[in-house]
Design a protein around this motif. Structure first.
Motif, PDB file in Angstrom:
ATOM      1  N   GLU A   1       0.852  -2.672   4.997  1.00 48.12           N
ATOM      2  CA  GLU A   1       0.724  -1.575   5.199  1.00 48.12           C
ATOM      3  C   GLU A   1       1.670  -1.153   6.344  1.00 48.12           C
ATOM      4  O   GLU A   1       1.752  -0.999   7.256  1.00 48.12           O
ATOM      5  CB  GLU A   1      -1.193  -1.395   5.730  1.00 48.12           C
ATOM      6  CG  GLU A   1      -1.281   0.126   6.229  1.00 48.12           C
ATOM      7  CD  GLU A   1      -2.048   0.862   4.980  1.00 48.12           C
ATOM      8  OE1 GLU A   1      -0.761   1.608   4.494  1.00 48.12           O
ATOM      9  OE2 GLU A   1      -2.969   0.929   4.947  1.00 48.12           O
ATOM     10  N   ASP A   2       1.088   0.573   5.599  1.00 43.51           N
ATOM     11  CA  ASP A   2       2.586   0.858   7.155  1.00 43.51           C
ATOM     12  C   ASP A   2       1.798   1.905   8.313  1.00 43.51           C
ATOM     13  O   ASP A   2       2.045   1.408   9.579  1.00 43.51           O
ATOM     14  CB  ASP A   2       3.067   2.296   6.481  1.00 43.51           C
ATOM     15  CG  ASP A   2       2.111   3.277   6.362  1.00 43.51           C
ATOM     16  OD1 ASP A   2       0.305   2.990   6.203  1.00 43.51           O
ATOM     17  OD2 ASP A   2       1.762   4.235   5.741  1.00 43.51           O
ATOM     18  N   ILE A   3       0.461   1.617   8.651  1.00 39.22           N
ATOM     19  CA  ILE A   3      -0.310   2.839   9.384  1.00 39.22           C
ATOM     20  C   ILE A   3      -1.589   2.145   9.885  1.00 39.22           C
ATOM     21  O   ILE A   3      -1.711   2.391   8.948  1.00 39.22           O
ATOM     22  CB  ILE A   3       0.206   4.018  10.379  1.00 39.22           C
ATOM     23  CG1 ILE A   3      -0.427   4.453  11.545  1.00 39.22           C
ATOM     24  CG2 ILE A   3       0.321   4.975   9.477  1.00 39.22           C
ATOM     25  CD1 ILE A   3       0.188   5.076  12.246  1.00 39.22           C
TER      26      ILE A   3
ATOM     27  N   VAL B   1       0.882  -0.979  -0.115  1.00 34.47           N
ATOM     28  CA  VAL B   1      -0.195  -0.074   0.195  1.00 34.47           C
ATOM     29  C   VAL B   1       0.726   1.357   0.007  1.00 34.47           C
ATOM     30  O   VAL B   1       1.379   1.516   0.655  1.00 34.47           O
ATOM     31  CB  VAL B   1      -0.994  -0.225   0.919  1.00 34.47           C
ATOM     32  CG1 VAL B   1      -1.809   0.864   1.527  1.00 34.47           C
ATOM     33  CG2 VAL B   1      -1.844  -1.416   1.556  1.00 34.47           C
TER      34      VAL B   1
ATOM     35  N   ARG C   1      -5.098   9.370   0.725  1.00 34.16           N
ATOM     36  CA  ARG C   1      -6.359   9.962   2.142  1.00 34.16           C
ATOM     37  C   ARG C   1      -5.623  11.415   2.981  1.00 34.16           C
ATOM     38  O   ARG C   1      -6.548  11.994   2.962  1.00 34.16           O
ATOM     39  CB  ARG C   1      -5.291   8.813   2.722  1.00 34.16           C
ATOM     40  CG  ARG C   1      -6.528   8.485   4.120  1.00 34.16           C
ATOM     41  CD  ARG C   1      -5.931   7.691   5.543  1.00 34.16           C
ATOM     42  NE  ARG C   1      -4.841   7.382   5.022  1.00 34.16           N
ATOM     43  CZ  ARG C   1      -4.102   6.548   5.493  1.00 34.16           C
ATOM     44  NH1 ARG C   1      -4.567   5.460   6.619  1.00 34.16           N
ATOM     45  NH2 ARG C   1      -2.731   6.497   5.885  1.00 34.16           N
TER      46      ARG C   1
HETATM   47 MG    MG Z   1      -1.004   3.580   4.856  1.00 41.95          MG
END
Ligand code: MG
Ligand code: HPA
Length: 218
Positions: free
Chosen positions: A133-135, A67, A104
């Motif tokens: 995903e990062d977070i 992502v 986003r």
């Molecule tokens: Mg992310």
């Protein structure tokens, strides 16, 4: 014991480390309050996540879905560890990659509309899909992405997120694998950005309040 019964929770009171203890790019020296998760710790935790993931998913072709943009560092390091397991273990599976981009964040507040850019994700059909995903904060983005992925009829879908933020709006979405659970603070570095800045910083850090103003989108 299932690996994810353990969680690397970072307490609300945790203040991190003085940035002078680490190497920070000169152009960001004035902008950081504290180093929150040093790069070495991120890599060590990632190595273990790779092992847990391969234990659960490593019997069938994996499509690792990055992502973008925030996930790219974690994705690259996680895949390096997965490749190491594949080349040193008794068994191995093919790992192919795909990318999806989500727009986003603007000036630190969740943008109203989540939009996906790029791939049509046809490569996911019949595969073990690992979303990287990062977070995860509210979980809204991930739920929207997962519903898009499930339309492609994958064999299995798992989500790994480097960070999960404890927030009041969290509706209870939990990734299958989490690197660190962090307090409700805005963090940058290791590809997480503030208006595109700070991706070029190895450690995960807390921004100074005046840096938010300095790098505000105009
Ligand atoms: Mg992310
Ligand atoms: N930092 C960067 N990006 C983010 C964050 C954060 O704390 N939370 C959600 N997206």
């Amino acid at each position: 014991m299932p690996s994810q019964s353990f969680s690397f929770g970072i307490r609300d009171e945790e203040s991190g480390y003085n940035e002078n203890l680490f190497c920070i790019p000169k152009h960001y020296e004035e902008d950081l309050e504290r180093v929150f998760i040093p790069h070495g710790l991120i890599l060590d935790r990632t190595e273990r996540l790779a092992r847990d993931i391969m234990q659960d998913m490593g019997s069938h072709h994996i499509v690792a879905l990055c992502v973008l943009k925030g996930g790219y560092k974690f994705f690259a390091d996680l895949l390096d560890h997965i490749k190491a397991l594949n080349q040193n273990g008794d068994k191995s599976v093919p790992v192919t990659v795909d990318f999806v981009r989500i727009k986003r964040y603007c000036n630190n507040s969740p943008a109203e509309n989540i939009s996906f850019v790029g791939e049509e994700l046809s490569t996911l059909n019949g595969k073990n899909v690992l979303v990287v995903e990062d977070i995860v904060e509210t979980g809204r983005t991930m739920k929207a992405l997962l519903s898009k992925i499930k339309d492609k009829k994958p064999r299995m879908v798992k989500v790994v997120s480097l960070l999960v933020k404890r927030t009041r709006q969290s509706p209870g979405y939990r990734p299958d694998y989490t690197g660190f659970e962090i307090p409700d603070k805005f963090v940058v570095g290791y590809a997480l950005d503030y208006n595109e800045y700070f991706r070029d910083l190895n450690h995960i850090c807390i921004l100074k309040e005046n840096a938010k103003e300095k790098y505000r989108m105009r």
